[in-house]
Design a protein around this motif. Structure first.
Motif, PDB file in Angstrom:
ATOM      1  N   PRO B  26       7.460  -5.813   0.980  1.00  0.00           N
ATOM      2  CA  PRO B  26       8.659  -6.528   0.536  1.00  0.00           C
ATOM      3  C   PRO B  26       8.941  -7.698   1.480  1.00  0.00           C
ATOM      4  O   PRO B  26       8.486  -7.687   2.629  1.00  0.00           O
ATOM      5  CB  PRO B  26       9.760  -5.474   0.634  1.00  0.00           C
ATOM      6  CG  PRO B  26       9.252  -4.442   1.581  1.00  0.00           C
ATOM      7  CD  PRO B  26       7.752  -4.497   1.540  1.00  0.00           C
ATOM      8  N   SER B  42      10.262 -17.341   2.589  1.00  0.00           N
ATOM      9  CA  SER B  42      10.341 -17.501   1.132  1.00  0.00           C
ATOM     10  C   SER B  42       9.601 -18.754   0.676  1.00  0.00           C
ATOM     11  O   SER B  42       8.921 -18.759  -0.350  1.00  0.00           O
ATOM     12  CB  SER B  42      11.803 -17.598   0.688  1.00  0.00           C
ATOM     13  OG  SER B  42      12.477 -16.405   1.027  1.00  0.00           O
ATOM     14  N   LYS B  49       2.252 -18.294  -3.850  1.00  0.00           N
ATOM     15  CA  LYS B  49       2.334 -17.816  -5.229  1.00  0.00           C
ATOM     16  C   LYS B  49       1.902 -18.916  -6.201  1.00  0.00           C
ATOM     17  O   LYS B  49       1.147 -18.668  -7.139  1.00  0.00           O
ATOM     18  CB  LYS B  49       3.767 -17.375  -5.522  1.00  0.00           C
ATOM     19  CG  LYS B  49       3.952 -16.648  -6.827  1.00  0.00           C
ATOM     20  CD  LYS B  49       5.312 -15.940  -6.848  1.00  0.00           C
ATOM     21  CE  LYS B  49       5.707 -15.573  -8.258  1.00  0.00           C
ATOM     22  NZ  LYS B  49       6.187 -16.730  -9.036  1.00  0.00           N
ATOM     23  N   VAL B  56       3.990 -11.207  -7.222  1.00  0.00           N
ATOM     24  CA  VAL B  56       5.215 -10.524  -6.823  1.00  0.00           C
ATOM     25  C   VAL B  56       5.638  -9.579  -7.937  1.00  0.00           C
ATOM     26  O   VAL B  56       5.438  -9.876  -9.121  1.00  0.00           O
ATOM     27  CB  VAL B  56       6.322 -11.552  -6.489  1.00  0.00           C
ATOM     28  CG1 VAL B  56       6.622 -12.446  -7.682  1.00  0.00           C
ATOM     29  CG2 VAL B  56       7.589 -10.864  -6.012  1.00  0.00           C
ATOM     30  N   ARG B  57       6.162  -8.417  -7.550  1.00  0.00           N
ATOM     31  CA  ARG B  57       6.685  -7.493  -8.557  1.00  0.00           C
ATOM     32  C   ARG B  57       8.032  -6.959  -8.059  1.00  0.00           C
ATOM     33  O   ARG B  57       8.283  -6.901  -6.848  1.00  0.00           O
ATOM     34  CB  ARG B  57       5.693  -6.368  -8.829  1.00  0.00           C
ATOM     35  CG  ARG B  57       5.456  -5.442  -7.656  1.00  0.00           C
ATOM     36  CD  ARG B  57       4.522  -4.294  -8.030  1.00  0.00           C
ATOM     37  NE  ARG B  57       4.576  -3.229  -7.050  1.00  0.00           N
ATOM     38  CZ  ARG B  57       3.868  -3.211  -5.929  1.00  0.00           C
ATOM     39  NH1 ARG B  57       3.031  -4.192  -5.639  1.00  0.00           N
ATOM     40  NH2 ARG B  57       3.981  -2.200  -5.079  1.00  0.00           N
ATOM     41  N   ALA B  58       8.874  -6.608  -8.994  1.00  0.00           N
ATOM     42  CA  ALA B  58      10.189  -6.085  -8.619  1.00  0.00           C
ATOM     43  C   ALA B  58      10.130  -4.575  -8.537  1.00  0.00           C
ATOM     44  O   ALA B  58       9.505  -3.921  -9.378  1.00  0.00           O
ATOM     45  CB  ALA B  58      11.224  -6.524  -9.646  1.00  0.00           C
ATOM     46  N   GLN B  59      10.732  -4.038  -7.479  1.00  0.00           N
ATOM     47  CA  GLN B  59      10.807  -2.585  -7.337  1.00  0.00           C
ATOM     48  C   GLN B  59      12.258  -2.279  -6.951  1.00  0.00           C
ATOM     49  O   GLN B  59      12.642  -2.471  -5.799  1.00  0.00           O
ATOM     50  CB  GLN B  59       9.844  -2.126  -6.247  1.00  0.00           C
ATOM     51  CG  GLN B  59       9.520  -0.643  -6.304  1.00  0.00           C
ATOM     52  CD  GLN B  59       8.486  -0.273  -5.245  1.00  0.00           C
ATOM     53  OE1 GLN B  59       8.794  -0.239  -4.058  1.00  0.00           O
ATOM     54  NE2 GLN B  59       7.258   0.000  -5.667  1.00  0.00           N
ATOM     55  N   GLN B  62      14.175  -4.623  -4.617  1.00  0.00           N
ATOM     56  CA  GLN B  62      13.222  -5.339  -3.770  1.00  0.00           C
ATOM     57  C   GLN B  62      12.172  -6.121  -4.556  1.00  0.00           C
ATOM     58  O   GLN B  62      11.802  -5.746  -5.663  1.00  0.00           O
ATOM     59  CB  GLN B  62      12.498  -4.344  -2.861  1.00  0.00           C
ATOM     60  CG  GLN B  62      13.370  -3.848  -1.724  1.00  0.00           C
ATOM     61  CD  GLN B  62      12.561  -3.018  -0.747  1.00  0.00           C
ATOM     62  OE1 GLN B  62      11.733  -2.203  -1.159  1.00  0.00           O
ATOM     63  NE2 GLN B  62      12.802  -3.215   0.527  1.00  0.00           N
ATOM     64  N   ARG B  63      11.730  -7.197  -3.915  1.00  0.00           N
ATOM     65  CA  ARG B  63      10.593  -7.948  -4.463  1.00  0.00           C
ATOM     66  C   ARG B  63       9.395  -7.680  -3.552  1.00  0.00           C
ATOM     67  O   ARG B  63       9.433  -7.969  -2.366  1.00  0.00           O
ATOM     68  CB  ARG B  63      10.915  -9.441  -4.515  1.00  0.00           C
ATOM     69  CG  ARG B  63      11.917  -9.775  -5.628  1.00  0.00           C
ATOM     70  CD  ARG B  63      12.489 -11.157  -5.491  1.00  0.00           C
ATOM     71  NE  ARG B  63      11.518 -12.221  -5.800  1.00  0.00           N
ATOM     72  CZ  ARG B  63      11.149 -12.544  -7.023  1.00  0.00           C
ATOM     73  NH1 ARG B  63      11.640 -11.880  -8.063  1.00  0.00           N
ATOM     74  NH2 ARG B  63      10.297 -13.518  -7.227  1.00  0.00           N
ATOM     75  N   TYR B  65       5.544  -8.222  -2.465  1.00  0.00           N
ATOM     76  CA  TYR B  65       4.459  -9.203  -2.546  1.00  0.00           C
ATOM     77  C   TYR B  65       3.110  -8.564  -2.258  1.00  0.00           C
ATOM     78  O   TYR B  65       3.006  -7.665  -1.413  1.00  0.00           O
ATOM     79  CB  TYR B  65       4.705 -10.339  -1.548  1.00  0.00           C
ATOM     80  CG  TYR B  65       5.734 -11.326  -2.055  1.00  0.00           C
ATOM     81  CD1 TYR B  65       5.342 -12.453  -2.749  1.00  0.00           C
ATOM     82  CD2 TYR B  65       7.094 -11.092  -1.869  1.00  0.00           C
ATOM     83  CE1 TYR B  65       6.279 -13.344  -3.249  1.00  0.00           C
ATOM     84  CE2 TYR B  65       8.046 -11.978  -2.358  1.00  0.00           C
ATOM     85  CZ  TYR B  65       7.636 -13.096  -3.054  1.00  0.00           C
ATOM     86  OH  TYR B  65       8.552 -13.975  -3.548  1.00  0.00           O
TER      87      TYR B  65
END
Lengths: 151, 109
Positions: B26, B42, B49, B56-59, B62-63, B65
């Motif tokens: 994250p 960022s 990216k 990137v995925r959302a959890q 949290q994001r 990477y």
């Protein structure tokens, strides 16, 4: 690809002839470009810091069309700088490669069986990136090494 | 390919790549591991990216990477091709060298 590429060849020919093909505009342009391209050497200042530049262009409308279709220019100029020139012994230059440089050096040595040529290609040199571990190249190498440990 | 090289030319971004080589992380973890502000991290992540080097995925909140291996493999393959191009070029050299020698022999005979 490892940190550095080395290609060795032996030419069954006198050193004079080999050198002329590498170190004269006429000689170099006779073999430098791939089939379907002509190479025009613009400058060949054979000393350290001297300019080595050439234009490569598609030699037929068909090839130009093919390049265009692939999203590549049908003509481009490379501006390189000699980093070391020792007559009939060494020819080294750096050429722009992405945001950094590609270093190429070729050395010749006469032996009984002909001229031994060693070509070294270095995508980046640590000292040229402020010691920052060899530029983008190190990231790719580390990635490859990481893959190897996983398989 | 150029945007990939440009992205990896920065030492800080290579550091991020190395951290992501170990595991997906994250943003917060990357900020902790690096001596720069979150905004800087960022920005670097956005550049990586855009070059297609990270995803990137959302959890939950949290994001997370992670690296996109295919882009690195492309780079590696491309470098291999560079060697192949030189091999081809040297084959042409050999042909021209032989021609030069036989022309010379003709002249001398």
């Amino acid at each position: 690809m490892s940190g550095r590429q080395v290609i060795e060849r032996v030419w069954d020919a006198p050193l004079d002839v080999v050198w002329e093909l590498w170190a004269t505009p006429k000689g170099l342009s006779s073999w430098w470009g791939p089939n379907g391209f002509t190479v025009e050497v613009l400058t060949m200042e054979l000393h350290e810091g001297g300019t080595f530049s050439y234009t490569m262009r598609a030699s037929s409308p068909e090839m130009a069309e093919k390049m265009k279709a692939g999203g590549r220019p049908s003509e481009f100029t490379v501006n390189a700088t000699y980093t070391d020139v020792q007559p009939k012994t060494t020819l080294a230059y750096k050429s722009p490669f992405g945001p950094e440089f590609m270093f190429t050096s070729v050395t010749f040595e006469e032996a009984a069986d002909g001229v031994h040529m060693t070509l070294v290609i270095d995508a980046t040199k640590p000292e040229m990136t402020g010691g920052a571990a060899g530029g983008w190249r190190s990231a790719v190498d580390k990635f490859a090494a990481h893959l190897a440990t996983m398989s | 390919m150029d945007d990939c090289l440009q992205a990896l030319a920065d030492p800080r971004r290579r550091q991020i790549v190395e951290l992501l080589l170990e595991q997906d992380r994250p943003v917060g973890e990357l900020v902790q591991a690096l001596p720069i502000a979150q905004s800087g991290v960022s920005r670097h992540l956005r550049i990586l990216k855009d070059a297609g080097l990270v995803h990137v995925r959302a959890q939950g909140q949290q994001r997370i990477y992670g690296l996109r291996p295919e882009r690195f493999e492309e780079l590696s393959t491309w470098l291999d091709r560079y060697r192949a191009l030189w091999e081809e070029r040297l084959d042409r050299f050999e042909t021209v060298l032989k021609q030069a020698q036989s022309a010379k022999a003709d002249k001398e005979s």
